[in-house]
Design a protein around this motif. Structure first.
Motif, PDB file in Angstrom:
ATOM      1  N   GLN A 183       0.412  -1.149  -0.086  1.00  0.00           N
ATOM      2  CA  GLN A 183      -0.257  -0.164   0.310  1.00  0.00           C
ATOM      3  C   GLN A 183       0.809   0.938  -0.337  1.00  0.00           C
ATOM      4  OE1 GLN A 183      -2.860   0.389  -0.426  1.00  0.00           O
ATOM      5  NE2 GLN A 183      -4.546  -0.078   1.278  1.00  0.00           N
ATOM      6  N   ILE A 184       1.993   1.611   0.578  1.00  0.00           N
ATOM      7  CA  ILE A 184       2.444   2.658   1.213  1.00  0.00           C
ATOM      8  C   ILE A 184       3.441   2.802  -0.202  1.00  0.00           C
ATOM      9  CG2 ILE A 184       4.531   3.468   1.917  1.00  0.00           C
ATOM     10  CD1 ILE A 184       3.957   2.362   5.199  1.00  0.00           C
ATOM     11  N   LEU A 185       3.943   1.660  -0.546  1.00  0.00           N
ATOM     12  CA  LEU A 185       4.869   1.459  -1.756  1.00  0.00           C
ATOM     13  C   LEU A 185       4.369   2.142  -3.056  1.00  0.00           C
ATOM     14  CD1 LEU A 185       7.237  -1.374  -2.374  1.00  0.00           C
ATOM     15  CD2 LEU A 185       7.741   1.009  -1.399  1.00  0.00           C
ATOM     16  N   ALA A 186       2.796   1.294  -3.120  1.00  0.00           N
ATOM     17  CA  ALA A 186       2.235   2.728  -3.875  1.00  0.00           C
ATOM     18  C   ALA A 186       1.313   3.730  -3.900  1.00  0.00           C
ATOM     19  CB  ALA A 186       0.548   1.654  -3.995  1.00  0.00           C
ATOM     20  N   ALA A 187       0.863   4.293  -2.480  1.00  0.00           N
ATOM     21  CA  ALA A 187       0.624   5.400  -2.518  1.00  0.00           C
ATOM     22  C   ALA A 187       2.593   6.297  -2.891  1.00  0.00           C
ATOM     23  CB  ALA A 187       0.998   5.581  -0.911  1.00  0.00           C
ATOM     24  N   LEU A 188       3.134   6.019  -2.491  1.00  0.00           N
ATOM     25  CA  LEU A 188       4.607   6.523  -2.715  1.00  0.00           C
ATOM     26  C   LEU A 188       4.681   6.674  -4.362  1.00  0.00           C
ATOM     27  CD1 LEU A 188       7.194   4.939   0.189  1.00  0.00           C
ATOM     28  CD2 LEU A 188       6.225   7.308  -0.605  1.00  0.00           C
ATOM     29  N   ALA A 189       4.738   5.709  -5.098  1.00  0.00           N
ATOM     30  CA  ALA A 189       4.705   6.021  -6.979  1.00  0.00           C
ATOM     31  C   ALA A 189       3.451   6.555  -7.196  1.00  0.00           C
ATOM     32  CB  ALA A 189       4.099   4.530  -7.258  1.00  0.00           C
ATOM     33  N   GLU A 190       2.698   6.670  -6.898  1.00  0.00           N
ATOM     34  CA  GLU A 190       1.575   7.368  -7.008  1.00  0.00           C
ATOM     35  C   GLU A 190       1.985   8.933  -7.218  1.00  0.00           C
ATOM     36  OE1 GLU A 190      -2.150   6.827  -7.177  1.00  0.00           O
ATOM     37  OE2 GLU A 190      -2.260   4.674  -7.616  1.00  0.00           O
ATOM     38  N   MET A 191       2.275   9.568  -5.532  1.00  0.00           N
ATOM     39  CA  MET A 191       2.864  11.110  -5.199  1.00  0.00           C
ATOM     40  C   MET A 191       3.889  10.804  -6.035  1.00  0.00           C
ATOM     41  SD  MET A 191       2.405  10.428  -1.477  1.00  0.00           S
ATOM     42  CE  MET A 191       3.442  12.701  -0.275  1.00  0.00           C
ATOM     43  N   ALA A 192       4.916   9.972  -6.285  1.00  0.00           N
ATOM     44  CA  ALA A 192       6.244  10.633  -7.245  1.00  0.00           C
ATOM     45  C   ALA A 192       5.365  10.903  -8.470  1.00  0.00           C
ATOM     46  CB  ALA A 192       6.528   9.607  -6.669  1.00  0.00           C
ATOM     47  N   LEU A 193       4.780  10.113  -9.752  1.00  0.00           N
ATOM     48  CA  LEU A 193       3.604  10.506 -10.494  1.00  0.00           C
ATOM     49  C   LEU A 193       3.498  11.998 -10.635  1.00  0.00           C
ATOM     50  CD1 LEU A 193       2.272   7.075 -11.777  1.00  0.00           C
ATOM     51  CD2 LEU A 193       4.359   8.774 -12.715  1.00  0.00           C
ATOM     52  N   VAL A 194       2.202  11.996  -9.474  1.00  0.00           N
ATOM     53  CA  VAL A 194       1.644  13.403  -9.622  1.00  0.00           C
ATOM     54  C   VAL A 194       3.407  14.058  -9.450  1.00  0.00           C
ATOM     55  CG1 VAL A 194       0.627  15.178  -8.135  1.00  0.00           C
ATOM     56  CG2 VAL A 194       0.045  12.532  -8.202  1.00  0.00           C
TER      57      VAL A 194
END
Lengths: 260, 300, 303
Positions: free
Chosen positions: C265-276
Motif C-alpha cells: 500500500q505504502i509503496l503504491a501510494a509513494l509511486a503515485e505521489m512520485a508520479l504527481v
C-alpha cells in the motif's frame, strides 16, 4: 574658459563645441576640437576609422558617459548652455539632442509604440501622442508605408524602414539636433537612398550631425564637412570647398582614398 | 516643418515639473535600492558559513576526522571514507554514461534527435531528487534485491550525476570551432580519430568542469542516498554492505534526536560538505575562466 | 560500417533511458485502481487506509508559489542592479555570492535553518508579525514558539530558487543588445525606464523561463523542507503553522518505512505521489526549457 560662448539668438549656433578633449587612460581620443553647428544645417563628420568621429558625436549628447574610463574636458554649448555644466541632467540633454545608431534599433513593440516611446515617458496626453507620432512618421518619410498597420510589430519592417522608424522615434520628442552615427552602414543601396532623402528634408528645419566613413555620401547630403584625424579637427567648411579644394594634405589624402 | 504638437524646449536643466522630478528621483532611488538586494543573497551565505563553522570547528580534531572505531559516536572517519568510496564509484559511472553519451550526442546524432536527447538531459536535471531516490529504492533495493546497500546508493547517485557530465561533454564537443572540426574530418580523419586526437584535447577542460560540478552536486545530495543505503558502523566490506554518507549522517542525527552531541557531529559533517562543495565550485570557476581566456586567445 | 556508427550513438540515449526507466518503474509500482480519485482527497491516514494527498499538494503550492514570487522579485532586482546600476568591478565581486547560494547542499540549508534561523523566526519575527500585521488573513495568531512552519519554508525555498531565477534573468538582460539600451537612453529615458520598457520586454522569454525553472526547483525541494516545515498531515491554519509538501512527505514516509518491510500500500501510494510530483515538474521544466534559446544555460549548479 568663458561661461557663455554663444548666445541663443536666432542665427547663433545651436551647438557650439569648445576645446573638447576626451582622454582614455592618458591616450587622447579627441584633442581640442572646436566647432559650431548653425541652425538648419547638415554637417558630415568624416575621417578614417579610429579617428574619433563616433566618440565625437557621442560627446554631443553625453552618451560618451556610458563608456567607462573616458574623461571629457572642454564644453559643448546647447543654445548657450554647457551640457556638461553643473545642474544639467544627461536625461534632459538627450531629449533635446536625439541620436540614431549604425544598426536599426527598434524596440520589441508596435510601430506606433516605438515612435511614441519618448512621449510616453513624459506622460503626454493620448491626442498629443497621436498627432506627434503621425508628424514624426511623416517627417521621417515612413508614414505612407506604415499608416495602414501602425499596430504591427516594428520587427516586421525591413531594415531601411526600421532605420527610418528610429529616426521618427527620435523626431517625435521634437529635438533641435539629431545625431546620426553611420545610419546607412547596415543598409542596402535602395534603403540608403531613402534615408538620405529623409536627411535632406530634415536639414531644412533642424541641425543634423552625420558621422560617415563614406565621402560620396557626405558629398550627396551635407552642407558642411568636418574632417577628423587622430582626434583632431583638421579642416571644416562648406562641403564643396572641403571636398574639391582641401587645404590640408591629410584631408586630400583621405578624400582621394589613400587611407583606405 | 517642426513638430507642432510638442513644443521644442531648450532648457536642459531641471524644469521643475512634477513628472520630471518623479522620473529622475525614482531612477536615483532605484539605483540605490536594487544593489541592496544583493544582501538577500550575501547575508544568508555569511550567516550560514559563520554558524556552521562556529558549531563545527571548536571540537573538530584530527581524531574526529580519522577515527574509524565502530565504538565512537563522535567520529567522522567511517562516513568520510564511506562518502569517498560512494563518490568514487558514482563519479566513475556518471563519467562513463555521461561522457560517452555527451560525445555521441554531439558527434553522431542528427539535430532533431539530439534536440530530444538534450531535452531529456535537461528534464533529468530538473527532476526532484526524491523521485530519483524513490526510483533507486524501488528498482535497486527492492526489485533487484540489492537491499539498502553501498551498490544501490552508488547507482542511484550516479543516475543523479550523469546528466551534468552529459551536458558539459555535449556542450564541449558541440562548441569545438566548426573550422577545426571540418579541417580534421576533411583531411581524412575517421570520426574516432577526430574525437580522440582533436576534439578531446580542446574539450577536456570544459568536461573536467562538468565532472567537478557533478561531484559537487552528488556529494551534497541527501534524498537519493538516504533512501537507498543504510548507515553502518563500519566502512563497507562488500558492495552489499551498509555505508554512511555525510549528508545522510546529518539527516539521521537530525531525525533521531536533537541532543547536543549528535547535533555537533551533524554540524561537523555539514562543515566538511560545505568546504568540499565550495572548493569544487572554486575549482570549476578557475578552470572555466582560464579556459575561456585560452579559447579567446586561440580563436578570436 | 554503418552499424558501428549506430553502436557509437547508443550511449547518447543514457539520459532519455534513465528518464523512461523512472517512468516505467513508477508506473509499475503503482496502479491507480488502488486509490482511484480518492487519492486526491484531503484525508491522509494510512492506518485507516486513507491516502488523500491533497493536503500535501496544497502545501507544496502554498510554499513554492510565494517563494517563487519573492525569488523572482529579488532576482529581477539583483539582475537589473548587476546589468545596469553597478559598475563592473562591483558586479564581479557580488555576482559569485548568488552562484554560491546554488552550491550549498539542501541538507546544510536545512540544518542551518532548523538550528539557527528557526529560533529567530519563532521568538522575534513571528511575534512581531502577529503584533503588527495580524489584520492580513493568515497572519493572525496563534504562533508556534519553535519557528518551524510555512513561513520559514518559504524563506528557505526563496533562497534556494534565487540563484536560478537571478541567473536566468541576468542572462536575459545581458542578451539585450547594447545598441538597444543606448537607443533608449538616447531618447531621454532614465536607466530604469529603459529597463522597464525595453530590456524586460526584450528578455521576457528568459524571464518566463526563470519563473518556470525556479518554480520547479522550489516545488521539488525535499530535504530542507522536510527539516523545517514540521511534517503535519493537516492544512496549515496560518503562515506560522506546520504543514507538509508532496516531496517532503514522500521523503519522511519512505525514510520511516524503509526499516520495515514497506507495505505494498505504502509503496503504491509513494509511486503515485512520485508520479504527481514528476508530472508537475516535467511540465514546468519543459515549458521553462522551451523558452530558452541557448543549448544549455550558464554552467551553474542545479540549473
Amino acid at each position: 574658459m568663458s561661461g557663455e560662448a554663444s548666445s541663443p539668438s536666432a542665427n547663433g549656433p545651436v551647438l557650439a563645441v569648445r576645446g573638447l578633449t576626451v582622454t582614455a587612460a592618458k591616450r587622447k581620443i579627441l584633442d581640442g576640437v572646436t566647432l559650431d553647428f548653425p541652425p538648419r544645417s547638415l554637417t558630415a563628420v568624416v575621417g578614417p576609422s579610429g579617428c574619433g568621429k563616433t566618440t565625437f558625436v557621442r560627446t554631443l549628447n553625453r552618451m560618451v558617459e556610458l563608456t567607462p574610463g573616458l574623461r571629457v574636458e572642454g564644453h559643448v554649448d546647447y543654445v548657450g548652455q554647457n551640457i556638461y555644466g553643473p545642474g544639467v541632467n544627461p536625461v534632459l540633454v538627450r531629449r533635446r539632442i536625439g541620436m540614431v545608431f549604425q544598426r536599426p534599433t527598434v524596440f520589441p513593440m508596435s510601430i506606433f509604440e516605438n515612435a511614441a516611446f519618448g512621449l510616453r515617458l513624459i506622460h503626454e496626453p493620448e491626442e498629443v501622442v497621436d498627432r506627434a507620432v503621425t508628424e514624426a512618421l511623416v517627417r521621417a518619410g515612413l508614414w505612407d508605408e506604415v499608416k495602414q498597420d501602425l499596430d504591427r510589430s516594428a520587427l516586421s519592417l525591413s531594415g531601411g524602414q526600421q532605420q527610418r522608424l528610429c529616426i521618427a522615434r527620435a523626431l517625435a520628442v521634437n529635438p533641435r539636433v539629431l545625431l546620426l552615427d553611420e545610419p546607412t552602414s547596415a543598409l542596402d543601396p535602395a534603403a540608403t537612398q531613402r534615408v538620405e532623402s529623409t536627411m535632406e528634408r530634415l536639414k531644412q528645419d533642424i541641425v543634423l550631425v552625420l558621422v560617415t566613413h563614406n565621402v560620396s555620401q557626405a558629398a550627396r547630403v551635407s552642407d558642411r564637412v568636418a574632417f577628423l584625424h587622430s582626434g583632431r579637427l583638421i579642416e571644416v567648411g562648406p562641403t564643396a570647398d572641403v571636398l574639391e579644394r582641401p587645404k590640408d594634405p591629410l584631408t586630400e589624402q583621405f578624400i582621394t582614398g589613400r587611407f583606405a | 516643418m517642426e513638430n507642432a504638437s510638442v513644443p521644442s524646449v531648450d532648457n536642459i536643466r531641471f524644469d521643475g515639473s512634477a513628472r520630471t522630478r518623479w522620473r529622475l528621483g525614482f531612477d536615483r532611488v532605484i539605483g540605490w535600492l536594487l544593489p541592496l538586494l544583493f544582501l538577500v543573497a550575501i547575508l544568508p551565505i555569511l550567516s550560514l558559513v559563520y554558524y556552521v563553522s562556529a558549531r563545527a570547528l571548536p571540537t573538530l580534531s584530527w581524531t574526529v576526522l580519522t577515527s574509524t572505531s565502530p565504538y565512537r559516536t563522535d567520529a567522522l572517519g567511517v562516513p568520510i571514507i564511506g562518502t569517498f568510496e560512494v563518490m568514487l564509484l558514482a563519479t566513475l559511472l556518471a563519467v562513463l554514461f555521461g561522457l560517452f553519451g555527451g560525445i555521441a550526442t554531439a558527434e553522431f546524432l542528427s539535430d532533431r534527435v539530439a534536440g530530444w536527447v538534450r531535452m531529456s538531459a535537461n528534464l533529468l536535471v530538473g527532476t526532484p531528487s526524491i523521485i530519483i531516490g524513490y526510483f533507486g529504492y524501488f528498482t535497486f533495493v527492492l526489485y533487484f534485491g540489492w537491499g539498502l546497500s553501498y551498490i544501490a546508493g552508488v547507482f542511484t547517485l550516479s543516475f543523479f550525476m550523469t546528466p551534468y557530465v552529459f551536458r558539459t561533454a555535449d556542450l564541449a564537443f558541440t562548441s569545438v570551432p566548426r573550422h577545426i572540426r571540418e579541417a580534421a574530418l576533411g583531411s581524412g580523419a575517421k570520426p574516432s580519430q577526430y574525437i580522440l586526437k582533436v576534439g578531446t584535447p580542446i574539450a577536456f577542460p570544459q568536461i573536467l568542469t562538468g565532472v567537478f560540478l557533478a561531484m559537487a552536486i552528488g556529494v551534497g545530495e541527501t534524498a537519493p542516498i538516504v533512501l537507498t543505503t543504510q548507515p553502518g558502523v563500519l566502512v563497507p566490506q562488500t558492495v552489499y554492505s551498509p555505508v554512511t554518507f555525510l549528508t545522510q549522517l546529518i539527516w539521521e542525527n537530525f531525525a533521531q534526536s536533537q541532543s547536543s552531541g549528535l547535533q555537533v557531529l551533524a554540524f561537523q559533517a555539514a562543515f566538511l560538505i560545505m568546504v568540499v562543495v565550495i572548493a569544487l565550485n572554486i575549482v570549476v570557476r578557475l578552470i572555466s575562466s582560464r579556459y575561456r581566456k585560452r579559447l579567446e586567445g586561440l580563436y578570436a | 560500417m554503418r552499424w558501428l556508427r549506430w553502436v557509437a550513438a547508443l550511449p547518447a540515449l543514457a539520459p532519455a533511458a534513465i528518464l523512461i526507466g523512472i517512468l516505467v518503474a513508477l508506473v509499475g509500482a503503482t496502479s491507480f485502481t488502488n486509490f482511484g480519485w480518492g487519492f486526491f482527497g484531503f484525508h491522509w491516514d494510512p492506518p485507516t487506509d486513507q491516502w488523500g494527498i491533497m493536503v500535501f499538494l496544497i502545501g507544496s503550492f502554498l510554499t513554492a508559489v510565494p517563494a517563487l514570487v519573492f525569488s523572482m522579485l529579488i532576482g529581477i532586482g539583483i539582475a537589473v542592479a548587476s546589468a545596469t546600476y553597478l559598475p563592473g568591478y562591483l558586479t564581479r565581486i557580488l555576482d559569485p555570492f548568488v552562484d554560491l547560494l546554488a552550491g550549498i547542499p539542501s541538507v546544510v540549508y536545512g540544518i542551518w535553518a532548523f538550528v539557527i534561523v528557526a529560533p529567530v523566526f519563532g521568538s522575534v519575527l513571528e511575534p512581531w508579525l502577529v503584533m503588527h500585521v495580524a489584520f492580513i488573513p493568515g497572519f493572525g495568531p496563534p504562533t508556534r514558539t519553535d519557528g518551524l512552519g510555512v513561513l520559514i519554508s518559504i524563506f528557505i525555498l526563496t533562497l534556494m530558487a534565487l540563484p536560478i531565477t537571478t541567473l536566468l534573468i541576468r542572462d536575459a538582460l545581458r542578451s539585450v543588445p547594447r545598441d538597444l539600451w543606448e537607443s533608449g537612453l538616447a531618447l531621454g529615458a532614465t536607466r530604469w525606464e529603459v529597463v522597464r520598457r525595453v530590456a524586460i520586454p526584450y528578455g521576457r522569454r528568459g524571464i518566463f523561463s526563470a519563473a518556470f525553472l525556479g518554480f520547479g526547483r522550489a516545488f521539488g525541494e525535499t530535504v530542507a523542507v522536510a527539516m523545517v516545515l514540521g511534517a503535519a498531515t493537516n492544512l496549515p491554519k496560518n503562515v506560522y503553522d506546520t504543514g507538509n509538501t508532496v516531496a517532503a512527505q514522500m521523503f519522511e514516509l519512505l525514510d520511516s518505512a524503509i526499516g520495515g518491510t514497506g507495505s505494498p500500500q505504502i509503496l503504491a501510494a509513494l509511486a503515485e505521489m512520485a508520479l504527481v510530483l514528476l508530472g508537475i515538474s516535467l511540465v514546468v521544466n519543459v515549458l521553462g526549457r522551451r523558452l530558452i534559446a541557448s543549448l544549455y544555460t550558464e554552467q551553474v549548479q542545479g540549473l
